[in-house]
Design an enzyme around this catalytic site. Structure first.
Site, PDB file in Angstrom:
ATOM      1  N   ASP A  36      41.734  52.506  73.791  1.00 54.83           N
ATOM      2  CA  ASP A  36      41.479  51.231  72.983  1.00 54.83           C
ATOM      3  C   ASP A  36      40.375  50.388  73.398  1.00 54.83           C
ATOM      4  O   ASP A  36      40.160  50.439  74.935  1.00 54.83           O
ATOM      5  CB  ASP A  36      42.745  50.389  72.978  1.00 54.83           C
ATOM      6  CG  ASP A  36      43.043  49.625  71.909  1.00 54.83           C
ATOM      7  OD1 ASP A  36      42.223  48.598  71.631  1.00 54.83           O
ATOM      8  OD2 ASP A  36      44.297  49.888  70.816  1.00 54.83           O
ATOM      9  N   ASP A  59      36.153  53.075  73.110  1.00 52.34           N
ATOM     10  CA  ASP A  59      35.660  52.644  72.034  1.00 52.34           C
ATOM     11  C   ASP A  59      35.451  53.820  71.119  1.00 52.34           C
ATOM     12  O   ASP A  59      34.771  54.658  71.269  1.00 52.34           O
ATOM     13  CB  ASP A  59      34.321  52.060  72.145  1.00 52.34           C
ATOM     14  CG  ASP A  59      33.665  51.238  70.817  1.00 52.34           C
ATOM     15  OD1 ASP A  59      34.275  51.658  69.698  1.00 52.34           O
ATOM     16  OD2 ASP A  59      33.124  50.451  70.948  1.00 52.34           O
ATOM     17  N   VAL A  60      36.402  53.809  70.152  1.00 53.98           N
ATOM     18  CA  VAL A  60      36.345  55.094  69.084  1.00 53.98           C
ATOM     19  C   VAL A  60      35.143  55.217  68.208  1.00 53.98           C
ATOM     20  O   VAL A  60      34.703  56.391  67.537  1.00 53.98           O
ATOM     21  CB  VAL A  60      37.636  55.335  68.179  1.00 53.98           C
ATOM     22  CG1 VAL A  60      38.874  55.619  69.140  1.00 53.98           C
ATOM     23  CG2 VAL A  60      37.785  54.204  67.260  1.00 53.98           C
ATOM     24  N   ASN A  82      44.541  57.036  65.479  1.00 58.67           N
ATOM     25  CA  ASN A  82      45.135  55.729  64.812  1.00 58.67           C
ATOM     26  C   ASN A  82      44.221  54.600  64.845  1.00 58.67           C
ATOM     27  O   ASN A  82      44.327  53.419  64.013  1.00 58.67           O
ATOM     28  CB  ASN A  82      46.199  55.458  65.440  1.00 58.67           C
ATOM     29  CG  ASN A  82      46.891  53.983  65.067  1.00 58.67           C
ATOM     30  OD1 ASN A  82      47.390  53.971  64.039  1.00 58.67           O
ATOM     31  ND2 ASN A  82      46.767  53.102  65.839  1.00 58.67           N
ATOM     32  N   TYR A 148      36.674  50.645  53.390  1.00 54.65           N
ATOM     33  CA  TYR A 148      37.799  50.927  54.130  1.00 54.65           C
ATOM     34  C   TYR A 148      38.636  52.085  53.167  1.00 54.65           C
ATOM     35  O   TYR A 148      39.193  52.949  54.068  1.00 54.65           O
ATOM     36  CB  TYR A 148      39.010  49.624  54.493  1.00 54.65           C
ATOM     37  CG  TYR A 148      40.145  49.912  55.093  1.00 54.65           C
ATOM     38  CD1 TYR A 148      40.270  49.668  56.351  1.00 54.65           C
ATOM     39  CD2 TYR A 148      41.242  50.395  54.347  1.00 54.65           C
ATOM     40  CE1 TYR A 148      41.535  49.912  57.255  1.00 54.65           C
ATOM     41  CE2 TYR A 148      42.654  50.385  55.072  1.00 54.65           C
ATOM     42  CZ  TYR A 148      42.634  50.252  56.505  1.00 54.65           C
ATOM     43  OH  TYR A 148      43.860  50.535  56.931  1.00 54.65           O
ATOM     44  N   LYS A 152      39.566  55.939  54.617  1.00 51.08           N
ATOM     45  CA  LYS A 152      40.590  56.323  54.465  1.00 51.08           C
ATOM     46  C   LYS A 152      41.148  57.549  53.646  1.00 51.08           C
ATOM     47  O   LYS A 152      41.829  58.490  54.088  1.00 51.08           O
ATOM     48  CB  LYS A 152      41.851  55.247  54.533  1.00 51.08           C
ATOM     49  CG  LYS A 152      41.994  54.144  55.536  1.00 51.08           C
ATOM     50  CD  LYS A 152      42.351  54.601  56.694  1.00 51.08           C
ATOM     51  CE  LYS A 152      42.638  53.589  58.050  1.00 51.08           C
ATOM     52  NZ  LYS A 152      42.942  54.067  58.956  1.00 51.08           N
ATOM     53  N   THR A 183      51.293  43.662  61.408  1.00 59.11           N
ATOM     54  CA  THR A 183      50.569  43.898  62.592  1.00 59.11           C
ATOM     55  C   THR A 183      49.392  42.901  62.654  1.00 59.11           C
ATOM     56  O   THR A 183      49.330  42.223  61.784  1.00 59.11           O
ATOM     57  CB  THR A 183      49.923  45.289  62.956  1.00 59.11           C
ATOM     58  OG1 THR A 183      48.805  45.354  61.838  1.00 59.11           O
ATOM     59  CG2 THR A 183      50.901  46.388  62.550  1.00 59.11           C
TER      60      THR A 183
HETATM   61  N1  NAD Z   1      49.000  47.274  59.224  1.00 56.41           N
HETATM   62  C1  NAD Z   1      48.790  47.611  57.940  1.00 56.41           C
HETATM   63  O1  NAD Z   1      49.240  47.311  57.067  1.00 56.41           O
HETATM   64  C2  NAD Z   1      48.234  49.103  57.942  1.00 56.41           C
HETATM   65  C3  NAD Z   1      48.337  49.862  56.715  1.00 56.41           C
HETATM   66  C4  NAD Z   1      47.569  51.222  56.494  1.00 56.41           C
HETATM   67  C5  NAD Z   1      46.912  51.547  57.563  1.00 56.41           C
HETATM   68  N2  NAD Z   1      46.599  50.846  58.746  1.00 56.41           N
HETATM   69  C6  NAD Z   1      46.036  51.600  59.693  1.00 56.41           C
HETATM   70  O2  NAD Z   1      46.760  51.691  60.922  1.00 56.41           O
HETATM   71  C7  NAD Z   1      46.002  51.666  62.141  1.00 56.41           C
HETATM   72  C8  NAD Z   1      46.376  50.718  63.136  1.00 56.41           C
HETATM   73  O3  NAD Z   1      46.175  49.281  62.885  1.00 56.41           O
HETATM   74  P1  NAD Z   1      47.284  48.262  62.841  1.00 56.41           P
HETATM   75  O4  NAD Z   1      47.745  47.656  61.774  1.00 56.41           O
HETATM   76  O5  NAD Z   1      48.328  48.777  64.001  1.00 56.41           O
HETATM   77  O6  NAD Z   1      46.310  47.257  63.424  1.00 56.41           O
HETATM   78  P2  NAD Z   1      46.333  46.657  65.020  1.00 56.41           P
HETATM   79  O7  NAD Z   1      45.108  45.644  64.841  1.00 56.41           O
HETATM   80  O8  NAD Z   1      47.600  46.075  65.363  1.00 56.41           O
HETATM   81  O9  NAD Z   1      46.042  47.744  65.914  1.00 56.41           O
HETATM   82  C9  NAD Z   1      44.723  48.461  65.973  1.00 56.41           C
HETATM   83  C10 NAD Z   1      44.149  48.807  67.317  1.00 56.41           C
HETATM   84  O10 NAD Z   1      43.007  49.578  67.257  1.00 56.41           O
HETATM   85  C11 NAD Z   1      42.103  49.049  68.068  1.00 56.41           C
HETATM   86  N3  NAD Z   1      40.787  49.349  67.746  1.00 56.41           N
HETATM   87  C12 NAD Z   1      40.011  48.625  66.917  1.00 56.41           C
HETATM   88  N4  NAD Z   1      38.789  49.266  67.055  1.00 56.41           N
HETATM   89  C13 NAD Z   1      38.888  49.724  68.099  1.00 56.41           C
HETATM   90  C14 NAD Z   1      37.667  51.009  68.734  1.00 56.41           C
HETATM   91  N5  NAD Z   1      36.462  50.596  68.223  1.00 56.41           N
HETATM   92  N6  NAD Z   1      38.109  51.607  69.410  1.00 56.41           N
HETATM   93  C15 NAD Z   1      39.309  51.546  70.219  1.00 56.41           C
HETATM   94  N7  NAD Z   1      40.292  50.935  69.467  1.00 56.41           N
HETATM   95  C16 NAD Z   1      39.985  50.175  68.385  1.00 56.41           C
HETATM   96  C17 NAD Z   1      42.502  47.422  68.296  1.00 56.41           C
HETATM   97  O11 NAD Z   1      42.099  46.988  69.518  1.00 56.41           O
HETATM   98  C18 NAD Z   1      44.141  47.598  68.320  1.00 56.41           C
HETATM   99  O12 NAD Z   1      44.661  47.719  69.350  1.00 56.41           O
HETATM  100  C19 NAD Z   1      44.517  51.628  61.615  1.00 56.41           C
HETATM  101  O13 NAD Z   1      43.927  52.556  61.318  1.00 56.41           O
HETATM  102  C20 NAD Z   1      44.820  50.861  60.244  1.00 56.41           C
HETATM  103  O14 NAD Z   1      43.582  50.923  59.283  1.00 56.41           O
HETATM  104  C21 NAD Z   1      47.537  49.793  59.025  1.00 56.41           C
END
Ligand code: NAD
Length: 276
Positions: A36, A59-60, A82, A148, A152, A183
């Protein structure tokens, strides 16, 4: 203890769905490496895990960082791609080329490269499981901005293609499509902090319970449970597909499940006099 003796990598593991996934896999016996950009959150989770979870600053959007994470973790059995964020919010007729690219690099290329670097390691071990976090935005419009949603959708088809490519290495590749999961992603996308963030979190909590047929907020743990299933031997005959974790949000238009929401049929029924 479905992951006893297994080693897993979870990107975006410092928060939200990634954190819940890391905790779930660790609770079920795995040694977990999280990658992360959030060093504070990553170190905190590693510290509170009692040695089951390790943090590797990653950093992904950087190919070398993803490769280094996989190398640091060593012989892995599970990869959860993720990490993510909201990406560019502009509509398609206003988006800037660089913003489009940045969103695709963060959300789509990162998943491709995670698979790229993990597959040879898993193949050499005789197989493994990869789970990608897609979204209901991959399935329909209106759930997220265009850049986005397209990224996806790419993650979902990449899941299919990689499952076909990697079956020969006994690697399964699947995805989860979360709906509205409470989140940090929403306030992070708008760069909210302090009071504004607290207010937004309260509003999100209020809206989340009524956003889908299952009348409660979706949690990171809901999504993590599906990830854990797909990553486990329970899903040994499952590859190239996805699980929607959305409390029913995508089953149909709102009026199909919410009696308070107006529908054409409901309106016409009211116009029929003396209906028995
Ligand atoms: N929360 C929702 O409703 C939802 C719905 C569909 C999909 N998602 C997907 O779920 C995944 C996780 O999101 P979440 O909701 O847990 O959000 P979140 O913000 O709680 O967690 C995302 C994490 O990714 C990390 N991150 C961001 N950019 C990064 C990078 N360049 N390199 C490494 N780490 C990085 C952030 O620091 C954070 O810890 C994402 O891919 C998001 O698109 C979330």
């Amino acid at each position: 203890m479905r992951f006893d003796g297994k080693r897993a990598v979870v990107t975006g593991g410092a928060s939200g769905i990634g954190k819940a996934t890391a905790l779930r896999l660790a609770q079920e016996g795995a040694e977990v490496w999280i990658g992360d950009v959030d060093e504070t959150g990553g170190h905190a989770l590693a510290a509170e895990s009692g040695g089951r979870i390790r943090f590797h600053r990653t950093d992904v959007t950087e190919a070398d960082d993803i490769r280094a994470l996989i190398e640091a973790a060593g012989p892995i059995d599970v990869l959860v791609n993720n990490a993510g964020a909201g990406g560019a919010r502009a509509p398609i007729d206003q988006i800037e080329p660089d913003d489009w690219d940045r969103t695709q690099i963060l959300l789509l290329r990162s998943v491709a490269l995670g698979i790229r670097y993990a597959a040879p390691v898993m193949g050499a071990r005789g197989g493994g499981a990869i789970v990608n976090t897609a979204s209901i935005a991959a399935l329909q419009t209106g759930a997220a901005p265009t850049a986005y949603s397209v990224a996806k959708a790419g993650v979902l088809h990449l899941t299919h293609c990689a499952a076909a490519d990697l079956a020969r290495l006994k690697i399964r590749v699947n995805a989860v499509c979360p709906g509205f999961i409470t989140t940090n992603i929403f306030t992070a996308a708008l760069e909210m902090n302090g009071d504004a963030r607290a207010q937004a979190d309260a509003a999100i909590a209020q809206v989340a319970a009524g956003a889908q047929p299952i009348a409660r907020a979706g949690s990171a743990e809901d999504a993590a449970a599906a990830v854990a299933y797909l990553a486990s031997e329970d899903a040994a005959f499952v590859t190239g597909t996805h699980i929607v974790v959305d409390g029913g949000m995508t089953i149909g238009p709102r009026h199909s499940w919410d009696p308070r929401s107006p529908s054409l049929f409901g309106m016409l029924e009211k116009m029929v006099p003396n209906r028995p």
